[in-house]
Design an enzyme around this catalytic site. Structure first.
Site, mmCIF file in Angstrom:
data_model
loop_
_atom_site.group_PDB
_atom_site.id
_atom_site.type_symbol
_atom_site.label_atom_id
_atom_site.label_comp_id
_atom_site.label_asym_id
_atom_site.label_seq_id
_atom_site.Cartn_x
_atom_site.Cartn_y
_atom_site.Cartn_z
ATOM 1 N N THR A 117 0.862 -1.179 0.000
ATOM 2 C CA THR A 117 0.000 0.000 0.000
ATOM 3 C C THR A 117 0.898 1.227 0.000
ATOM 4 O O THR A 117 1.551 1.531 0.998
ATOM 5 C CB THR A 117 -0.919 0.015 1.227
ATOM 6 O OG1 THR A 117 -1.705 -1.181 1.234
ATOM 7 C CG2 THR A 117 -1.857 1.214 1.177
ATOM 8 N N LYS A 154 -7.866 0.639 -1.983
ATOM 9 C CA LYS A 154 -7.282 0.196 -0.713
ATOM 10 C C LYS A 154 -7.359 1.297 0.347
ATOM 11 O O LYS A 154 -7.644 1.036 1.522
ATOM 12 C CB LYS A 154 -5.828 -0.232 -0.936
ATOM 13 C CG LYS A 154 -5.059 -0.606 0.338
ATOM 14 C CD LYS A 154 -5.661 -1.824 1.031
ATOM 15 C CE LYS A 154 -4.974 -2.107 2.363
ATOM 16 N NZ LYS A 154 -3.565 -2.490 2.215
ATOM 17 N N LYS A 163 -0.257 5.182 8.441
ATOM 18 C CA LYS A 163 0.227 5.560 7.106
ATOM 19 C C LYS A 163 -0.910 5.562 6.096
ATOM 20 O O LYS A 163 -1.075 6.512 5.313
ATOM 21 C CB LYS A 163 1.311 4.583 6.659
ATOM 22 C CG LYS A 163 1.791 4.763 5.212
ATOM 23 C CD LYS A 163 2.366 3.474 4.647
ATOM 24 C CE LYS A 163 1.310 2.406 4.489
ATOM 25 N NZ LYS A 163 1.781 1.181 3.818
#
Length: 319
Positions: free
Chosen positions: A110, A187, A257
């Site tokens: 990701t 995502k 994150k």
């Protein structure tokens, strides 16, 4: 294009990568006498440990990411952070250095949309193929082959590995379009929702404790109602324990994150993302402590509450 006769590569044997690579071996996709699995990790000892866990399988430990790509038709990469992904991809002995005509790179990390686009462009410039394939799922789903792949980029690569790799690592794979970046967007939507859900759940359990209700009972109540969710079923009993169990499955720093990237994405397109942004602030404060599972955001709720909540003050002092 078919890669079924060529060796398979795997770069990155961390929390997620080791489970994914293990599935490729245990399910007979790679690591066979005629089709080796070639692996590389920044910490060489992890590669050797992985190889030793499958003593009868054909696993080769490469000396560099470049060597993995050079020897394989398709190479999966699963690195923990954007910084690690960029370093391994761009270094002199890195992923890009091994790319040539027809080599396929499937990056499952990701990252920011721009990171995947840059790596895709550089791969294609050298005659390679690129599939962005971030996954929804953590340590358990990776080990159990129940990840969800969110893919964008080369449809040719996707079609080739759908039933020759992805099917043993995931329970479902989606091809969202030919433009690299669509997988990342999907995502970030998923993980921003997940983070806000866990933050709200943590606040609810903290309130439960503060008003004298039993946390385990409330976890059961929540699990029986309209707001029941698999994540609550998994994290709830661990959070309700005394002390809470925050053994790492999905690191807090990685969850933060992703929520920060989602915050930035929403800002770019002008979407009000206030709930995510508030939760992101809690996650940001929480990650300043120990390297724990993202469920440790629960501890930050009590930490933030201890100034005005007697229960939180006593709990945090005891902790």
């Amino acid at each position: 294009m078919a890669f079924s006769t060529e060796p398979v590569g795997f770069i990155g044997l961390g929390i997620m990568g080791i489970g994914m690579a293990s599935r490729l071996v245990s399910q007979g996709v790679a690591g066979t006498p005629t089709r080796p699995l070639i692996v590389w990790n920044r910490s060489p000892s992890k590669s050797e440990t992985f190889k030793s866990s499958f003593p009868s399988s054909n696993i080769v430990v490469a000396s560099s990411a470049k060597e993995v790509v050079e020897k394989c038709g398709v190479t999966y990469s699963m690195l923990s952070t954007p910084e690690a992904a960029a370093e391994v991809f761009n270094s002199e002995e890195g992923t890009l250095a091994g790319v040539g005509a027809g080599k396929a790179i499937i990056d499952c990390a990701t990252l920011a949309e721009s990171d995947h686009k840059t790596m895709s462009e550089k791969t294609i410039e050298k005659g390679g193929l690129y599939l962005e394939a971030p996954v929804s799922g953590s340590k358990g789903p990776a080990a159990g082959g129940s990840l969800i792949f969110l893919c964008g980029g080369s449809k040719e690569v996707f079609d080739s590995v759908l039933d020759d790799g992805l099917h043993v690592m995931g329970k479902k794979s989606f091809f969202l379009g030919p433009n690299v970046g669509v997988g990342t967007k999907a995502k970030l939507v998923v993980n921003s929702i997940m983070g806000t859900m866990l933050a709200a759940f943590s606040e609810g359990i903290a309130l439960t404790q503060a008003v004298g209700l039993d946390a385990n009972t409330m976890v059961e109540v929540i699990g029986l109602g309209a707001i029941a969710a698999p994540m609550y079923g998994l994290k709830g009993p661990k959070i309700a324990k005394e002390p809470s169990d925050h053994t790492v499955n999905f690191p807090l720093k990685h969850a933060h994150k992703d929520m920060k990237l989602a915050k930035d994405l929403a800002s770019q397109v002008g979407v009000e993302y206030k709930v995510n942004n508030a939760a992101e602030g809690i996650f940001k404060r929480a990650r300043e402590g120990e390297d724990l599972d993202f469920s440790a955001v629960f501890e930050q709720i009590h930490e933030d509450s201890k100034g005005g909540c007697e229960y939180s003050a006593k709990r945090q002092k005891k902790e």
